[in-house]
Design a protein around this motif. Structure first.
Motif, PDB file in Angstrom:
ATOM      1  N   GLN A  69       0.874  -1.172   0.000  1.00  0.00           N
ATOM      2  CA  GLN A  69       0.000   0.000   0.000  1.00  0.00           C
ATOM      3  C   GLN A  69       0.913   1.224   0.000  1.00  0.00           C
ATOM      4  O   GLN A  69       1.751   1.379   0.890  1.00  0.00           O
ATOM      5  N   LEU A  70       0.763   2.050  -1.008  1.00  0.00           N
ATOM      6  CA  LEU A  70       1.689   3.152  -1.217  1.00  0.00           C
ATOM      7  C   LEU A  70       1.554   4.251  -0.177  1.00  0.00           C
ATOM      8  O   LEU A  70       0.450   4.625   0.210  1.00  0.00           O
ATOM      9  N   PHE A  71       2.703   4.738   0.260  1.00  0.00           N
ATOM     10  CA  PHE A  71       2.797   5.916   1.120  1.00  0.00           C
ATOM     11  C   PHE A  71       4.212   6.440   0.935  1.00  0.00           C
ATOM     12  O   PHE A  71       5.074   5.762   0.395  1.00  0.00           O
ATOM     13  N   SER A  72       4.436   7.665   1.351  1.00  0.00           N
ATOM     14  CA  SER A  72       5.801   8.174   1.282  1.00  0.00           C
ATOM     15  C   SER A  72       6.152   8.849   2.593  1.00  0.00           C
ATOM     16  O   SER A  72       5.288   9.418   3.268  1.00  0.00           O
ATOM     17  N   ILE A  73       7.423   8.732   2.952  1.00  0.00           N
ATOM     18  CA  ILE A  73       7.937   9.389   4.156  1.00  0.00           C
ATOM     19  C   ILE A  73       9.057  10.313   3.726  1.00  0.00           C
ATOM     20  O   ILE A  73       9.933   9.925   2.961  1.00  0.00           O
ATOM     21  N   GLU A  74       8.984  11.535   4.222  1.00  0.00           N
ATOM     22  CA  GLU A  74       9.989  12.535   3.898  1.00  0.00           C
ATOM     23  C   GLU A  74      10.542  13.088   5.207  1.00  0.00           C
ATOM     24  O   GLU A  74       9.780  13.462   6.098  1.00  0.00           O
ATOM     25  N   TYR A  75      11.863  13.114   5.319  1.00  0.00           N
ATOM     26  CA  TYR A  75      12.504  13.714   6.484  1.00  0.00           C
ATOM     27  C   TYR A  75      12.838  15.158   6.142  1.00  0.00           C
ATOM     28  O   TYR A  75      13.398  15.435   5.094  1.00  0.00           O
ATOM     29  N   VAL A  76      12.471  16.089   7.022  1.00  0.00           N
ATOM     30  CA  VAL A  76      12.743  17.511   6.801  1.00  0.00           C
ATOM     31  C   VAL A  76      13.566  18.024   7.978  1.00  0.00           C
ATOM     32  O   VAL A  76      13.108  17.996   9.123  1.00  0.00           O
ATOM     33  N   ASP A  77      14.789  18.477   7.683  1.00  0.00           N
ATOM     34  CA  ASP A  77      15.668  19.034   8.716  1.00  0.00           C
ATOM     35  C   ASP A  77      15.212  20.463   9.013  1.00  0.00           C
ATOM     36  O   ASP A  77      15.225  21.315   8.129  1.00  0.00           O
ATOM     37  N   ILE A  78      14.814  20.703  10.257  1.00  0.00           N
ATOM     38  CA  ILE A  78      14.271  22.023  10.610  1.00  0.00           C
ATOM     39  C   ILE A  78      15.343  23.101  10.678  1.00  0.00           C
ATOM     40  O   ILE A  78      15.027  24.281  10.781  1.00  0.00           O
ATOM     41  N   PHE A  79      16.604  22.696  10.617  1.00  0.00           N
ATOM     42  CA  PHE A  79      17.699  23.665  10.675  1.00  0.00           C
ATOM     43  C   PHE A  79      18.311  23.925   9.303  1.00  0.00           C
ATOM     44  O   PHE A  79      19.309  24.627   9.187  1.00  0.00           O
ATOM     45  N   SER A  80      17.734  23.353   8.248  1.00  0.00           N
ATOM     46  CA  SER A  80      18.158  23.613   6.869  1.00  0.00           C
ATOM     47  C   SER A  80      17.126  24.511   6.211  1.00  0.00           C
ATOM     48  O   SER A  80      15.943  24.450   6.547  1.00  0.00           O
ATOM     49  N   PRO A  81      17.561  25.322   5.251  1.00  0.00           N
ATOM     50  CA  PRO A  81      16.600  26.204   4.574  1.00  0.00           C
ATOM     51  C   PRO A  81      15.490  25.390   3.901  1.00  0.00           C
ATOM     52  O   PRO A  81      15.759  24.400   3.240  1.00  0.00           O
ATOM     53  N   THR A  82      14.256  25.813   4.130  1.00  0.00           N
ATOM     54  CA  THR A  82      13.100  25.167   3.494  1.00  0.00           C
ATOM     55  C   THR A  82      12.194  26.248   2.929  1.00  0.00           C
ATOM     56  O   THR A  82      12.333  27.419   3.244  1.00  0.00           O
ATOM     57  N   GLU A  83      11.263  25.811   2.108  1.00  0.00           N
ATOM     58  CA  GLU A  83      10.293  26.759   1.565  1.00  0.00           C
ATOM     59  C   GLU A  83       8.957  26.067   1.403  1.00  0.00           C
ATOM     60  O   GLU A  83       8.823  24.869   1.618  1.00  0.00           O
ATOM     61  N   GLY A  84       7.968  26.837   1.044  1.00  0.00           N
ATOM     62  CA  GLY A  84       6.629  26.292   0.829  1.00  0.00           C
ATOM     63  C   GLY A  84       5.993  25.818   2.120  1.00  0.00           C
ATOM     64  O   GLY A  84       6.217  26.366   3.190  1.00  0.00           O
ATOM     65  N   GLU A  85       5.188  24.751   2.008  1.00  0.00           N
ATOM     66  CA  GLU A  85       4.442  24.266   3.170  1.00  0.00           C
ATOM     67  C   GLU A  85       5.374  23.737   4.260  1.00  0.00           C
ATOM     68  O   GLU A  85       5.049  23.811   5.442  1.00  0.00           O
ATOM     69  N   ASN A  86       6.550  23.216   3.879  1.00  0.00           N
ATOM     70  CA  ASN A  86       7.489  22.749   4.903  1.00  0.00           C
ATOM     71  C   ASN A  86       7.937  23.901   5.797  1.00  0.00           C
ATOM     72  O   ASN A  86       8.089  23.736   7.002  1.00  0.00           O
ATOM     73  N   GLN A  87       8.151  25.063   5.212  1.00  0.00           N
ATOM     74  CA  GLN A  87       8.609  26.218   5.981  1.00  0.00           C
ATOM     75  C   GLN A  87       7.585  26.605   7.053  1.00  0.00           C
ATOM     76  O   GLN A  87       7.941  26.970   8.169  1.00  0.00           O
ATOM     77  N   LYS A  88       6.308  26.485   6.731  1.00  0.00           N
ATOM     78  CA  LYS A  88       5.248  26.801   7.692  1.00  0.00           C
ATOM     79  C   LYS A  88       5.380  25.925   8.943  1.00  0.00           C
ATOM     80  O   LYS A  88       5.311  26.416  10.064  1.00  0.00           O
ATOM     81  N   PHE A  89       5.619  24.632   8.746  1.00  0.00           N
ATOM     82  CA  PHE A  89       5.753  23.725   9.883  1.00  0.00           C
ATOM     83  C   PHE A  89       7.061  23.961  10.635  1.00  0.00           C
ATOM     84  O   PHE A  89       7.089  23.899  11.856  1.00  0.00           O
ATOM     85  N   VAL A  90       8.145  24.231   9.910  1.00  0.00           N
ATOM     86  CA  VAL A  90       9.428  24.516  10.558  1.00  0.00           C
ATOM     87  C   VAL A  90       9.291  25.725  11.471  1.00  0.00           C
ATOM     88  O   VAL A  90       9.712  25.697  12.632  1.00  0.00           O
TER      89      VAL A  90
END
Length: 108
Positions: free
Chosen positions: A44-65
């Motif tokens: 069953q398909l799903f995806s997991i993405e790790y986002v480092d909160i101390f690296s520059p991010t943009e878009g929706e990830n930045q909102k959560f960071v």
């Protein structure tokens, strides 16, 4: 059944938060979640993405960071389909319940 693929994001840092000393790192948590979910919901398909909160991010990830840093949330913070579902040490049972609400089925 038309099952949309869940996107799970694990936000955190290489350095553990102060109250998470005895817990795995955020990256290890992402790997652990991926392995556990794959066993529970095979093929069953799903995806997991790790986002480092101390690296520059943009878009929706930045909102959560920004939310994590401004509100001093315990990381890792687990986000499923743009909703925070766990903070600190995530519980598999809670993650499984959310996935089942989205149509995933345990095949065991």
């Amino acid at each position: 059944m038309d099952l949309s693929q869940i996107i799970i994001k694990v936000f955190g840092g290489e350095q553990k938060c102060a109250s998470c000393v005895n817990l795995p790192t955020s990256k290890e948590t992402a790997e652990w979640l991926e392995a556990a979910i794959s066993r529970k919901f095979p093929d069953q398909l799903f995806s997991i993405e790790y986002v480092d909160i101390f690296s520059p991010t943009e878009g929706e990830n930045q909102k959560f960071v920004l939310q994590i840093l401004e509100e001093d949330l315990f990381y890792p913070v687990v986000v499923i389909n743009n909703e925070i579902v766990a903070e600190g040490n995530p519980r598999l049972k809670d993650i499984y319940e959310i996935m089942e609400q989205h149509g995933y089925r345990d095949v065991v």
